[in-house]
Structures are given as C-alpha cells and as structure tokens.
Motif scaffolding. Sequence first.
Motif, short mmCIF file in Angstrom:
data_model
loop_
_atom_site.label_atom_id
_atom_site.label_comp_id
_atom_site.label_asym_id
_atom_site.label_seq_id
_atom_site.Cartn_x
_atom_site.Cartn_y
_atom_site.Cartn_z
N THR A 118 0.82 -1.21 0.00
CA THR A 118 0.00 0.00 0.00
C THR A 118 0.86 1.26 0.00
OG1 THR A 118 -1.45 -1.31 1.40
CG2 THR A 118 -2.04 0.96 1.08
N THR A 119 2.09 1.11 0.45
CA THR A 119 2.98 2.26 0.53
C THR A 119 3.03 3.05 -0.78
OG1 THR A 119 4.36 1.07 2.11
CG2 THR A 119 5.34 2.97 1.03
N TYR A 129 0.90 3.39 -3.09
CA TYR A 129 -0.31 4.15 -3.38
C TYR A 129 -0.46 5.33 -2.43
CZ TYR A 129 -1.14 0.09 -6.19
OH TYR A 129 -0.99 -0.90 -7.12
N ALA A 130 -0.04 5.13 -1.22
CA ALA A 130 -0.07 6.24 -0.27
C ALA A 130 0.82 7.37 -0.78
CB ALA A 130 0.39 5.76 1.11
N GLY A 166 -0.78 8.94 -3.89
CA GLY A 166 -1.92 9.77 -3.47
C GLY A 166 -1.46 11.11 -2.93
N LEU A 167 -0.45 11.08 -2.12
CA LEU A 167 0.06 12.32 -1.56
C LEU A 167 0.62 13.22 -2.66
CD1 LEU A 167 1.82 11.44 1.79
CD2 LEU A 167 -0.12 12.95 1.41
N THR A 211 -0.44 13.56 -5.56
CA THR A 211 -1.48 14.26 -6.32
C THR A 211 -1.85 15.57 -5.62
OG1 THR A 211 -3.35 13.19 -5.21
CG2 THR A 211 -2.48 12.11 -7.17
N TYR A 212 -1.66 15.62 -4.33
CA TYR A 212 -1.91 16.88 -3.63
C TYR A 212 -0.83 17.89 -3.98
CZ TYR A 212 -5.79 15.45 -0.69
OH TYR A 212 -7.01 15.09 -0.24
N ARG A 213 0.39 17.46 -3.79
CA ARG A 213 1.50 18.32 -4.24
C ARG A 213 2.76 17.49 -4.36
NH1 ARG A 213 0.28 19.83 0.75
NH2 ARG A 213 -0.99 21.52 -0.07
N SER A 214 3.65 17.94 -5.22
CA SER A 214 4.93 17.26 -5.38
C SER A 214 5.76 17.47 -4.12
CB SER A 214 5.67 17.81 -6.59
OG SER A 214 4.87 17.70 -7.73
N LEU A 274 -2.28 12.94 7.91
CA LEU A 274 -2.61 11.54 7.66
C LEU A 274 -2.23 10.63 8.81
CD1 LEU A 274 -3.02 12.19 4.56
CD2 LEU A 274 -1.90 10.00 4.20
N GLU A 323 4.13 5.95 7.42
CA GLU A 323 5.19 5.20 6.78
C GLU A 323 6.52 5.69 7.34
OE1 GLU A 323 4.67 2.81 4.66
OE2 GLU A 323 2.66 3.18 3.89
N VAL A 359 11.46 16.27 -10.35
CA VAL A 359 11.32 17.65 -10.82
C VAL A 359 12.19 18.55 -9.96
CG1 VAL A 359 9.04 17.42 -11.77
CG2 VAL A 359 9.29 17.93 -9.35
#
Lengths: 194, 194
Positions: A6-7, A9-10, A13-14, A16-19, A33, A39, A60
């Motif tokens: 799951t790591t 995906y966690a 997911g994060l 997608t909020y911000r790099s 979270l 983690e 980036v």
Amino acid sequence: MKKESTTRYAILGLLTYRSGSGYDLKQAFHKPLGYFWDESYGQIYPALKQLLAEGSVKLVSGDSPGRREKKVYAITPKGEKELSVWLAAPTQADRPRLEVLLKLFFSQDGEVSIPLGHLRDVETRHQKLLEEYAAIERLLLGLPQQGHTPFQLITLRCGIRQSEAMAAWARESMALLEGGILSETARPPEGRKN
Amino acid sequence: MKKESTTRYAILGLLTYRSGSGYDLKQAFHKPLGYFWDESYGQIYPALKQLLAEGSVKLVSGDSPGRREKKVYAITPKGEKELSVWLAAPTQADRPRLEVLLKLFFSQDGEVSIPLGHLRDVETRHQKLLEEYAAIERLLLGLPQQGHTPFQLITLRCGIRQSEAMAAWARESMALLEGGILSETARPPEGRKN
DNA sequence: CTCAGCATGTAAGCTGTTACATGATTCC
DNA sequence: GGAATCATGTAACAGCTTACATGCTGAG
C-alpha cells in the motif's frame, strides 16, 4: 498474487496533492494523515526509487538551491492511472489486531486493577485524540470551501467516531469491572444515535 | 529493544484456557478470538517450538491415539509467569492503518460513485459483524455465570461499539456525499498541482 | 474413491521498523 | 560553537503471509 504494498499508493496519493521529496512525504504522514496511516523512511525512500524506475513518478528537482539537493518528486500520468485503479478496487477488511483486547481477554478475574489500568489508558488516549480531532475539525470548517474536500472531513469523522466509541467502551467497561455487577443488567440504555 | 512478538503471548494466553495443539490454537484464533486477533500456522508452529525450547510450554501429548500423533501443549509455571508480566505491562497505541480511509482521502471530488461504493462495503461489513456479535452476546449471556468471564463480555462489547461506530460513520458519510450538502460549493477550485 | 477436515511443518518472500551513517543549514 | 531541523539513504532484523509438502481418517 502480488500483494502490491500500500505504501506506493499512499505515496502516489500524496503526490497528487502536491509534489515533494521523501522528507516532505514523511512530514505529511506525520501531520494530517498520521491518524490513520504512517510510513517510515525505510519504506518511503525505497518505494520512491522503485516508483521512479517504473515511471510512475518523475524527478522535478532543482529547486530550493540552498540545501543539499532536495529531490522533489511529482506523479506522472502513468502513476495517476495506477492510483485510480487502486482507488477503485474494493478494500477488503484488514484484520484488526487490538493488543489491549488480548490482554483483557486473558485477564484473571481476581486481579482487577491491571485490566482497569489498561482501560484507563485507552480512555485517556482516545480522549486526547478527540481533542486533537476537534481542533482539526474547527480548522477545516473555518476554512473557505476550497480549502478542504468533503473527503477530508469524512476521514476525520471516522477517527472521531472510532475514538468516541473506544472511550465510551472503556468507561462502560471500567464501570462494569468496578461495580462488579455484570450479569443482571447488562447495560444501561446509552443510545448511540444515528 | 526486543519487540517480543505478541504471538507468543497470544499462545500462552490461550493455553491458560485449555491445553491444545497448534491446530487447536489456530481454530481458537478462528472462532472466538478471530474478531480481534489472528495468527497463521506459519506463526504458530515456530512460536510453539521456541516456547517449548524455552520451557514456557510443555508437551502433554500421547492422547488421541487414532490420529497422526497430535502434539498437545500445556502452559508451564514459567510460561504463566511470563504471561502475567506481559499482561501487566501497559499497551501502547498501535498505529491504526485503515486502508479505506486512504482511498477516501485520495478520492477526487467529481467521481463520487467509487467512494460511495467503499462506504457501502464498510457499512454492510460491519452490519454483518454486528449480527454475529449479537449472536455471541446472546450465547454468553444465556450461559450460567461461570460460563463466561466479564472480560469476554468486555472484549465483545468493544467489537460491538467499534462496528456500530463504523456503520454509523459510513451511513453518515454516504448521506453527506449523496446529499452533496457541501460538495455543491466545494467543487470548482480543485487546486491540485505543485 | 474422493473430498473435506484433521494435523504438522518449512521456505520463500514481502512488509515494516530501527538503528546507523552522513552532511548541510539555521538559529541561538 | 552547538543544537535543532532539514535531508537522503542503507542494512539488519523482526513480523507475517502464502504456498508448498506430507499424510491420516471419516463420510458419502
């Protein structure tokens, strides 16, 4: 049957909020979270490495010139797709392991002070959590609408419900053990609503 | 700092109820304890081996002559002491990892059917659990007093409280998402980028 | 005969934590 | 100068699951 930790995906997911860098991610796991997921660096850095190799994430970096060369990662379209597949897949029940229940279950009838202590711990722990949740809720609700998604509110409410339940259970159980009246009136009404 | 796997204590605790084989222990984890604890054979057999080597457990086999040579273990005084030390030690909070919350947290505002599905799953899962719990409760309360300890009732009540809370939360959250009470205004901004 | 359940165990492999190693910068 | 915080990583180990290997017995 790959278990697909799951790591990853966690992390996706994060992102997608911000790099952010591995360090940033760890901070994110600490702050908002952390109440339902965490983690360690030992998970994050290798996972980022692998995600990078697979092209689900890209570097980036180059910004923040002062410091040691901070590696900033961003999610790629491939990573977004991977994430959305995971998001749509049903979650199966994760086996709950409540150590404190094991201790209570194996307690001996005579020695009641020890289980009472455990219950007291549970009660104070969740009472404290509830205070923290309340602060977060005030914060979220005080924000303008675009400051939060309904999902942030929903996850928060889950923590609140859980902690309310645990605290109430601990109080009820302490009363049961202290009163010693267990069989005749199983419990007072105590209607949880909804 | 040895982490001292909980498995050994779970085994010792079960053996205070009654002696049994690895297989018996697994069954016990399946039936009444399974709601808040479980162990796989891959944990149980090695743990029994080690407990035996350390003298916390002894073999009392020889019975059930028909079958393959069933190894029945019993707890020793040393094991009892070890267990009671563990029982008295405070439990620290185990980090909760709720995968479904991760999925909800990372859901996109637009696509509401997927998170709704997850919430529906949670609701039915816990509703079903509540039915099982109710059956167990009836069974326990129907028994004569010596048939159960208050602790069995307490652990059961924890499960009930938890599942009630989860089911209520799921219903509440589905209503929130469906009603769109706050999503109507919270939609457009969507500030997601670095 | 076959299948389900009884019964014991091992090996490979993933998951996850902790401790360690390293070094820069900022603030006091 | 020293401490805290920023920052990245690795290595060793513990925990746990899964698949596999083996073989018995009883019911249908």
